[in-house]
Design a protein around this motif. Structure first.
Motif, PDB file in Angstrom:
ATOM      1  N   GLY B  42      -5.348  -6.196   0.209  1.00  0.00           N
ATOM      2  CA  GLY B  42      -6.035  -5.076   0.173  1.00  0.00           C
ATOM      3  C   GLY B  42      -6.522  -3.873   0.484  1.00  0.00           C
ATOM      4  O   GLY B  42      -5.375  -4.677   1.913  1.00  0.00           O
ATOM      5  N   SER B  43      -6.306  -2.576   0.601  1.00  0.00           N
ATOM      6  CA  SER B  43      -7.089  -2.020   1.560  1.00  0.00           C
ATOM      7  C   SER B  43      -8.281  -1.429   2.059  1.00  0.00           C
ATOM      8  O   SER B  43      -9.653  -2.119   1.302  1.00  0.00           O
ATOM      9  CB  SER B  43      -6.510  -0.636   1.308  1.00  0.00           C
ATOM     10  OG  SER B  43      -6.906   0.103  -0.391  1.00  0.00           O
ATOM     11  N   GLY B  56      -9.588  -4.756   4.663  1.00  0.00           N
ATOM     12  CA  GLY B  56      -9.309  -5.153   3.427  1.00  0.00           C
ATOM     13  C   GLY B  56      -8.462  -6.677   3.843  1.00  0.00           C
ATOM     14  O   GLY B  56      -8.162  -6.689   5.218  1.00  0.00           O
ATOM     15  N   ALA B  57      -8.499  -7.596   2.732  1.00  0.00           N
ATOM     16  CA  ALA B  57      -7.787  -8.597   3.199  1.00  0.00           C
ATOM     17  C   ALA B  57      -6.358  -8.910   2.877  1.00  0.00           C
ATOM     18  O   ALA B  57      -5.694  -8.596   1.735  1.00  0.00           O
ATOM     19  CB  ALA B  57      -8.321  -9.856   2.241  1.00  0.00           C
ATOM     20  N   GLY B  80       3.482  -7.592  -7.181  1.00  0.00           N
ATOM     21  CA  GLY B  80       1.744  -7.214  -6.655  1.00  0.00           C
ATOM     22  C   GLY B  80       1.731  -5.744  -5.629  1.00  0.00           C
ATOM     23  O   GLY B  80       2.522  -6.261  -4.863  1.00  0.00           O
ATOM     24  N   ALA B  81       1.543  -4.897  -5.848  1.00  0.00           N
ATOM     25  CA  ALA B  81       1.175  -3.713  -5.003  1.00  0.00           C
ATOM     26  C   ALA B  81       0.209  -3.696  -4.120  1.00  0.00           C
ATOM     27  O   ALA B  81      -1.200  -4.173  -4.719  1.00  0.00           O
ATOM     28  CB  ALA B  81       1.202  -3.220  -5.834  1.00  0.00           C
ATOM     29  N   GLY B  82       0.683  -3.576  -2.963  1.00  0.00           N
ATOM     30  CA  GLY B  82      -0.562  -3.219  -2.005  1.00  0.00           C
ATOM     31  C   GLY B  82      -1.847  -2.323  -2.666  1.00  0.00           C
ATOM     32  O   GLY B  82      -1.573  -1.243  -3.062  1.00  0.00           O
ATOM     33  N   GLY B  83      -2.836  -2.466  -2.114  1.00  0.00           N
ATOM     34  CA  GLY B  83      -4.008  -0.958  -1.914  1.00  0.00           C
ATOM     35  C   GLY B  83      -4.104  -0.535  -1.610  1.00  0.00           C
ATOM     36  O   GLY B  83      -3.459  -0.194  -0.103  1.00  0.00           O
ATOM     37  N   THR B  84      -3.549   0.900  -1.679  1.00  0.00           N
ATOM     38  CA  THR B  84      -3.848   2.069  -1.139  1.00  0.00           C
ATOM     39  C   THR B  84      -5.580   2.168  -0.423  1.00  0.00           C
ATOM     40  O   THR B  84      -6.393   2.201  -1.032  1.00  0.00           O
ATOM     41  CB  THR B  84      -4.014   3.750  -2.074  1.00  0.00           C
ATOM     42  OG1 THR B  84      -3.073   3.363  -2.920  1.00  0.00           O
ATOM     43  CG2 THR B  84      -3.576   4.767  -0.877  1.00  0.00           C
ATOM     44  N   ASP B  91     -14.257   3.045  -1.197  1.00  0.00           N
ATOM     45  CA  ASP B  91     -13.512   2.116  -0.745  1.00  0.00           C
ATOM     46  C   ASP B  91     -12.226   2.302  -1.295  1.00  0.00           C
ATOM     47  O   ASP B  91     -11.571   2.570  -0.870  1.00  0.00           O
ATOM     48  CB  ASP B  91     -14.618   0.978  -2.191  1.00  0.00           C
ATOM     49  CG  ASP B  91     -16.259   0.915  -2.019  1.00  0.00           C
ATOM     50  OD1 ASP B  91     -16.890   1.636  -0.504  1.00  0.00           O
ATOM     51  OD2 ASP B  91     -16.520   1.034  -2.403  1.00  0.00           O
ATOM     52  N   GLY B  92     -11.611   0.597  -0.390  1.00  0.00           N
ATOM     53  CA  GLY B  92     -10.086   0.390  -0.837  1.00  0.00           C
ATOM     54  C   GLY B  92     -10.265  -0.320  -2.031  1.00  0.00           C
ATOM     55  O   GLY B  92     -11.369  -0.246  -3.255  1.00  0.00           O
TER      56      GLY B  92
END
Lengths: 100, 271
Positions: B42-43, B56-57, B80-84, B91-92
């Motif tokens: 997560g971002s 992010g975790a 899965g794609a990482g959060g931006t 927020d992330g």
């Protein structure tokens, strides 16, 4: 490419890294991912100049406080020039300089 | 795309295969494999305020210890794609889930994505969980000081002051093989860091350091005079959480680190 995978109600259930062909073959509901967090603006020339000015003031704080610091008189003049700089026509292109 | 390394010692009989994007994977040879499934990170959250914000975790870690495969089998791999990273006070974004299903697997190996840093309580990103493997570890949570790291031996590491979010197993990638994987060091936390440059004198570093493989990114806290240019939290490495960023002076100039994408690592094992 990134894709948002959705359920039948249109809720996003996952975001994945994939080619279009894989997504089409394996998922019924999806959309191409778009960045929800836009890139922040580049700083303007004025903002960059103020940041440099602030850094210079910070770097000469100690010199301003110690009476026998080398070249202190010129440093004090330089610091005043830095403070005045944003209100002059030299801002932001021509930076104040420290006298020797 | 698959990246193939020879197994430890340079053997090509027991390759290690890295799957960075979703695909239908067909085993290139018969044998026994170990499957490592890692969710995306997560971002982090970005802000200018005084609220404690979090990074992010890391994604979860799921491992199938041994599975017999043949070239006639196939597997559906979803990465899965990482959060931006959050920008301008936003927020992330949570990381995406990584899954593997296919021939010989009774249930889908699942490593969920890591949670995102947020400005609302609870504001930490919770580590991604995992399910249906022989080993199922939760990723490290995000903290003020950096994104979480992927946990290979247990729950993933979290960042603390003076302690970057390293992967719990650190080693050179050249040793990966025969069921062994390792990660790298996490990104360093920065707070009002300065450097000297010949052209511009003393000025601030504008980015926390990024996390290595399976590690979290560092956070950046412009906590004093503040900055009128963009500061960046460090990006997470593969599976790692992104670091938060806090610029107390200028909301417009804060961008948190991205979470790392997930990955699937397949290793052929000796009989």
């Amino acid at each position: 490419m990134k894709y948002n995978i959705k359920d039948a109600d249109g809720n996003i259930t996952n975001t994945i890294v994939a080619d279009a062909g894989f997504v089409e073959a394996n998922f019924e509901h999806y959309e191409e991912w778009t960045n929800p967090n836009p890139t922040p603006p580049e700083p303007t020339a004025e903002e960059t100049a103020r940041q440099w000015r602030d850094s210079e003031l910070s770097a000469t704080d100690e010199a301003a406080k110690i009476p026998d610091w080398p070249n202190r008189a010129n440093i004090l003049v330089y610091r005043q020039d830095l403070r005045d700089w944003p209100s002059t026509q030299d801002f932001p292109d021509t930076k104040p300089t420290l006298g020797e | 795309m698959a990246i193939i390394l020879g197994g430890g010692g340079g053997s090509t009989s027991f390759p290690t295969i890295f799957l960075h994007k979703s695909q239908t994977w067909v085993p290139p040879q018969d044998g026994n494999i170990m499957i490592h499934v890692i969710g995306a990170g997560g971002s982090g959250c970005a802000s200018s305020g005084n609220t404690t914000l979090q990074s992010g975790a890391a994604g979860g870690y799921c491992r199938k210890n041994s599975l017999a495969v043949t070239t006639s089998g196939s597997f559906t791999v979803v990465v899965g794609a990482g959060g931006t990273g959050g920008t301008n006070g936003a927020d992330g974004v949570v990381g995406g889930n990584t899954t593997v299903a296919g021939t010989g697997l009774s249930s889908t190996l699942t490593a969920n994505g890591g949670g995102a840093g947020s400005s609302s309580s609870p504001n930490y990103g919770a580590g991604g969980t995992a399910a249906n493997g022989d080993v199922n570890n939760t990723g490290g949570a995000g903290t003020d000081f950096g994104g979480g790291a992927v946990g290979i031996t247990g729950t993933g590491n979290t960042a603390a002051l003076g302690s970057p979010p390293d992967c719990d197993v650190i080693g050179p990638s050249s040793l990966m093989g025969y069921g062994y994987i390792c990660g790298e060091s996490g990104g360093q936390y920065l707070e009002n860091e300065t450097v000297y440059d010949d052209d511009y004198g003393v000025h601030n570093i504008d980015s926390a350091t990024q996390g290595g493989f399976l590690a979290g990114g560092g956070s950046y806290m412009a906590n004093g005079a503040g900055l009128e240019y963009t500061i960046y939290g460090g990006n997470g490495g593969i599976g790692g959480g992104g670091g938060q960023s806090m610029n107390k002076r200028a909301a417009l100039y804060s961008r948190a680190g991205n979470g790392g994408n997930g990955i699937v690592i397949i290793q052929y094992l000796p009989a």
